[in-house]
Design a protein around this motif. Structure first.
Motif, PDB file in Angstrom:
ATOM      1  N   ASP A  86       1.127  10.929  75.053  1.00 34.47           N
ATOM      2  CA  ASP A  86       0.799   9.510  74.883  1.00 34.47           C
ATOM      3  C   ASP A  86      -0.555   9.319  74.192  1.00 34.47           C
ATOM      4  N   ALA A  87      -1.540  10.108  74.590  1.00 35.67           N
ATOM      5  CA  ALA A  87      -2.874   9.982  74.000  1.00 35.67           C
ATOM      6  C   ALA A  87      -3.740  11.135  74.482  1.00 35.67           C
ATOM      7  N   PHE A  88      -4.724  11.512  73.661  1.00 34.31           N
ATOM      8  CA  PHE A  88      -5.635  12.582  74.041  1.00 34.31           C
ATOM      9  C   PHE A  88      -6.955  12.393  73.311  1.00 34.31           C
ATOM     10  N   ILE A  89      -7.987  13.041  73.817  1.00 34.88           N
ATOM     11  CA  ILE A  89      -9.304  12.991  73.181  1.00 34.88           C
ATOM     12  C   ILE A  89      -9.331  13.995  72.042  1.00 34.88           C
ATOM     13  N   GLU A  90      -9.667  13.509  70.883  1.00 34.78           N
ATOM     14  CA  GLU A  90      -9.712  14.353  69.691  1.00 34.78           C
ATOM     15  C   GLU A  90     -10.565  15.601  69.947  1.00 34.78           C
ATOM     16  N   GLY A  91     -10.035  16.757  69.626  1.00 36.05           N
ATOM     17  CA  GLY A  91     -10.775  18.002  69.738  1.00 36.05           C
ATOM     18  C   GLY A  91     -10.746  18.640  71.112  1.00 36.05           C
ATOM     19  N   SER A  92     -10.061  18.028  72.066  1.00 38.33           N
ATOM     20  CA  SER A  92     -10.035  18.598  73.412  1.00 38.33           C
ATOM     21  C   SER A  92      -9.069  19.774  73.496  1.00 38.33           C
ATOM     22  N   VAL A  93      -9.370  20.681  74.388  1.00 36.76           N
ATOM     23  CA  VAL A  93      -8.476  21.783  74.702  1.00 36.76           C
ATOM     24  C   VAL A  93      -7.454  21.289  75.714  1.00 36.76           C
ATOM     25  N   HIS A  94      -6.219  21.716  75.543  1.00 32.89           N
ATOM     26  CA  HIS A  94      -5.182  21.291  76.482  1.00 32.89           C
ATOM     27  C   HIS A  94      -4.600  22.495  77.205  1.00 32.89           C
ATOM     28  N   ILE A  95      -4.836  22.564  78.500  1.00 33.70           N
ATOM     29  CA  ILE A  95      -4.184  23.548  79.373  1.00 33.70           C
ATOM     30  C   ILE A  95      -3.744  22.795  80.623  1.00 33.70           C
ATOM     31  N   PRO A  96      -2.444  22.554  80.797  1.00 31.80           N
ATOM     32  CA  PRO A  96      -1.997  21.853  82.005  1.00 31.80           C
ATOM     33  C   PRO A  96      -2.488  22.565  83.258  1.00 31.80           C
ATOM     34  N   LEU A  97      -2.786  21.802  84.284  1.00 32.19           N
ATOM     35  CA  LEU A  97      -3.378  22.352  85.497  1.00 32.19           C
ATOM     36  C   LEU A  97      -2.596  23.542  86.030  1.00 32.19           C
ATOM     37  N   HIS A  98      -1.275  23.439  86.044  1.00 36.21           N
ATOM     38  CA  HIS A  98      -0.490  24.505  86.658  1.00 36.21           C
ATOM     39  C   HIS A  98      -0.532  25.810  85.852  1.00 36.21           C
ATOM     40  N   GLN A  99      -1.018  25.738  84.624  1.00 38.95           N
ATOM     41  CA  GLN A  99      -1.162  26.946  83.819  1.00 38.95           C
ATOM     42  C   GLN A  99      -2.588  27.494  83.827  1.00 38.95           C
ATOM     43  N   LEU A 100      -3.520  26.729  84.349  1.00 37.74           N
ATOM     44  CA  LEU A 100      -4.934  27.075  84.233  1.00 37.74           C
ATOM     45  C   LEU A 100      -5.316  28.406  84.890  1.00 37.74           C
ATOM     46  N   PRO A 101      -4.815  28.740  86.100  1.00 40.69           N
ATOM     47  CA  PRO A 101      -5.244  30.005  86.704  1.00 40.69           C
ATOM     48  C   PRO A 101      -5.012  31.223  85.816  1.00 40.69           C
ATOM     49  N   GLY A 102      -3.957  31.212  85.010  1.00 39.05           N
ATOM     50  CA  GLY A 102      -3.669  32.347  84.147  1.00 39.05           C
ATOM     51  C   GLY A 102      -4.238  32.238  82.754  1.00 39.05           C
ATOM     52  N   ARG A 103      -4.932  31.118  82.462  1.00 33.41           N
ATOM     53  CA  ARG A 103      -5.392  30.894  81.090  1.00 33.41           C
ATOM     54  C   ARG A 103      -6.879  30.560  80.990  1.00 33.41           C
ATOM     55  N   VAL A 104      -7.619  30.777  82.062  1.00 31.99           N
ATOM     56  CA  VAL A 104      -9.048  30.480  82.032  1.00 31.99           C
ATOM     57  C   VAL A 104      -9.727  31.240  80.901  1.00 31.99           C
ATOM     58  N   GLY A 105      -9.291  32.468  80.648  1.00 31.36           N
ATOM     59  CA  GLY A 105      -9.899  33.286  79.602  1.00 31.36           C
ATOM     60  C   GLY A 105      -9.725  32.749  78.206  1.00 31.36           C
ATOM     61  N   GLU A 106      -8.836  31.776  78.008  1.00 31.77           N
ATOM     62  CA  GLU A 106      -8.633  31.199  76.683  1.00 31.77           C
ATOM     63  C   GLU A 106      -9.677  30.158  76.330  1.00 31.77           C
ATOM     64  N   LEU A 107     -10.423  29.685  77.315  1.00 32.18           N
ATOM     65  CA  LEU A 107     -11.398  28.627  77.046  1.00 32.18           C
ATOM     66  C   LEU A 107     -12.581  29.170  76.260  1.00 32.18           C
ATOM     67  N   PRO A 108     -13.036  28.432  75.259  1.00 29.14           N
ATOM     68  CA  PRO A 108     -14.246  28.833  74.528  1.00 29.14           C
ATOM     69  C   PRO A 108     -15.446  28.874  75.465  1.00 29.14           C
ATOM     70  N   GLU A 109     -16.501  29.548  75.039  1.00 27.23           N
ATOM     71  CA  GLU A 109     -17.720  29.603  75.841  1.00 27.23           C
ATOM     72  C   GLU A 109     -18.389  28.233  75.863  1.00 27.23           C
ATOM     73  N   GLY A 110     -19.177  28.013  76.891  1.00 25.00           N
ATOM     74  CA  GLY A 110     -19.934  26.765  76.980  1.00 25.00           C
ATOM     75  C   GLY A 110     -19.564  25.969  78.209  1.00 25.00           C
ATOM     76  N   GLU A 111     -20.284  24.893  78.408  1.00 27.21           N
ATOM     77  CA  GLU A 111     -20.029  24.009  79.544  1.00 27.21           C
ATOM     78  C   GLU A 111     -18.695  23.302  79.349  1.00 27.21           C
ATOM     79  N   VAL A 112     -17.877  23.299  80.411  1.00 26.78           N
ATOM     80  CA  VAL A 112     -16.546  22.704  80.335  1.00 26.78           C
ATOM     81  C   VAL A 112     -16.545  21.355  81.050  1.00 26.78           C
ATOM     82  N   TRP A 113     -16.194  20.309  80.316  1.00 25.82           N
ATOM     83  CA  TRP A 113     -15.988  18.984  80.901  1.00 25.82           C
ATOM     84  C   TRP A 113     -14.482  18.808  81.055  1.00 25.82           C
ATOM     85  N   VAL A 114     -14.014  18.717  82.298  1.00 26.47           N
ATOM     86  CA  VAL A 114     -12.576  18.713  82.549  1.00 26.47           C
ATOM     87  C   VAL A 114     -12.126  17.342  83.045  1.00 26.47           C
TER      88      VAL A 114
END
Length: 480
Positions: free
Chosen positions: A386-414
């Motif tokens: 429906d809508a998203f913030i331009e440039g944001s990373v998308h990892i649905p919550l239920h996938q996050l435990p196995g995909r934390v390593g995909e996040l770029p370095e830096g402070e994460v605003w979730v």
């Protein structure tokens, strides 16, 4: 006269029912913690003579077998359901007396779609239908999803679902109450209920399954199906085997040393307090699943199945209610538990961990300061479409435990859609050693804050975008 009492399973978005006359009653799709149903029967002064299942449930552990054992009631289960316990198989057209003196009968109506064997039950008084217990077939404004059994059967079951709800609508008077099990937040529903109560007549006017031709209905239904919680894969087999009686005895008390040891062993330590309290201070490595949120759904969805869990609660009552909620989805008696707060759970010399909370306005200010940050969207695919913030990373919550390593370095605003899931995600990231800020606000505030929100089908374009960076001209790398 007849009565129908509703047993709300608010955390799971389901309902069970007790219906009957002055002396006897039937329980429909009872929850695992059957004491609620027994209490309802005691308040009415009735004896439960029948327990019925509309289908083998995929989203919670049934209490039907245990309730029938305790009460001596006849246990009716659709004949097509493959189960390993003794029951009375019920087929289309079968009828039983619920309260003969009150003229109450219950008739089975085959309604395949949610499952191949799905069966609805029509309660009649003196031969006149007064209520239809529709389980996962006809819901309020929608229907039960047809994709939980076998992917190759999904379209076939969707077509069967259309035929089943039309059968109910054609056979029953408009004033007949429709009483579904799903649709109040359950992921077994293809959409969420459009209200709190309904009738056959209201559904004829408003339910897309009854206002659309079969091809249009099937196409729209299949296109709108959302993610399936991982724990659903375990519910059907548990229910088909016959669940063990629920154990709600209080778990062993964990002291600070044991909490630390369980964390070191890789077990899950779950803090049930509010996301606000958790962010302010918590045991490092613990996860936050609010007791007042959809605790069972999201904890059962994310935790590796069978992994021991230790619960940290602010009070014995909160602990007991959480244990009850988790038992409904097959998470048995916790390995250990403790009550109080971080001061009671931390070893001497250990400091509580914490992280910041903010708003979308705070995110906008952060961007204006030209800081390089990561914006993480943990909503489901359908929400992001429906809508998203331009440039944001998308990892649905239920996938996050196995995909934390995909996040770029830096402070994460979730962020999520309202704050609860962002709080869960922030706790997962904090435990993984990431610097995190939880955005605790409704997504509409992203527009109000002036953030670059992209709407419509273009959302897929930003689904794997990385860090929000600042270019040499001082503008973020996105376009409005």
């Amino acid at each position: 006269m007849f009565f129908v009492d509703t047993v709300e399973l608010e955390g799971l978005g389901n309902r069970s029912y007790l219906a009957g006359g002055e002396q006897t009653a039937v329980a429909v799709d009872p929850p695992r913690d059957v004491d609620q149903v027994l209490a309802a029967a005691a308040r009415r002064g009735v004896r439960i003579t029948h327990v019925v299942e509309t289908h083998v449930h995929n989203d919670y552990v049934t209490g039907g077998l245990e309730l029938a054992r305790i009460t001596g009631a006849t246990y009716l289960v659709p004949a097509g359901a493959r189960v390993s316990f003794a029951r009375v198989p019920v087929a289309d057209g079968d009828a039983v007396d619920i309260d003969a003196d009150a003229g109450l009968t219950l008739a089975a109506v085959a309604t395949p779609g949610h499952t191949p064997h799905h069966t609805a039950y029509v309660l009649a008084e003196a031969g006149n239908p007064v209520a239809a217990f529709t389980g996962g077939s006809l819901l309020i404004g929608t229907v039960g999803r047809p994709d939980l059994v076998e992917p190759r059967l999904t379209e076939q079951l969707a077509r069967a679902q259309h035929a089943s709800v039309h059968r109910l609508a054609d056979a029953l008077p408009d004033k007949t109450a429709v009483l579904p099990t799903h649709g109040f937040g359950s992921f077994c529903s293809s959409a969420q209920a459009g209200g709190d109560a309904t009738t056959i007549g209201k559904e004829k006017a408003a339910n897309t399954a009854l206002t659309s031709d079969v091809d249009t209905f099937v196409a729209e239904l299949l296109a709108g199906l959302d993610d399936v919680p991982a724990y659903y894969a375990h519910m059907g087999p548990v229910n088909a085997r016959g669940p063990e009686p629920v154990d709600l005895t209080r778990p062993a008390v964990a002291d600070p040393d044991e909490i630390a040891a369980r964390l070191a062993a890789g077990e899950w330590v779950v803090d049930l307090r509010s996301r606000i309290a958790f962010a302010e201070g918590h045991v490092a490595g613990s996860f936050n699943f609010e007791a007042d949120g959809k605790l069972a759904t999201y904890l059962a969805w994310l935790i590796p199945w069978g992994k021991p869990v230790t619960l940290l609660a602010e009070s014995p009552h909160q602990l007991a209610e959480a244990q009850r909620e988790l038992s409904r989805v097959g998470i048995g008696r916790p390995a250990a538990a403790a009550t109080g707060g971080p001061a009671d759970w931390l070893r001497a010399g250990d400091a509580p961990a914490s992280f910041r909370r903010s708003t979308f306005a705070g995110l906008a200010e952060q961007r204006q300061r030209r800081d390089s940050i990561v914006v993480l969207d943990v909503r489901r695919d359908s929400e992001r479409a429906d809508a998203f913030i331009e440039g944001s990373v998308h990892i649905p919550l239920h996938q996050l435990p196995g995909r934390v390593g995909e996040l770029p370095e830096g402070e994460v605003w979730v962020h999520c859609a309202g704050g609860m899931r962002a709080g869960i995600a922030a706790s997962l990231l904090d435990a993984a050693g990431r610097q995190v800020v939880a955005i605790d606000a409704g997504f509409d505030a992203a527009y109000e804050a002036g953030l670059p929100v992209v709407a419509g089908s273009a959302s897929a374009a930003g689904s794997t975008a990385g860090r929000l960076t600042v270019d040499e001209h001082g503008e973020d790398g996105s376009t409005a």
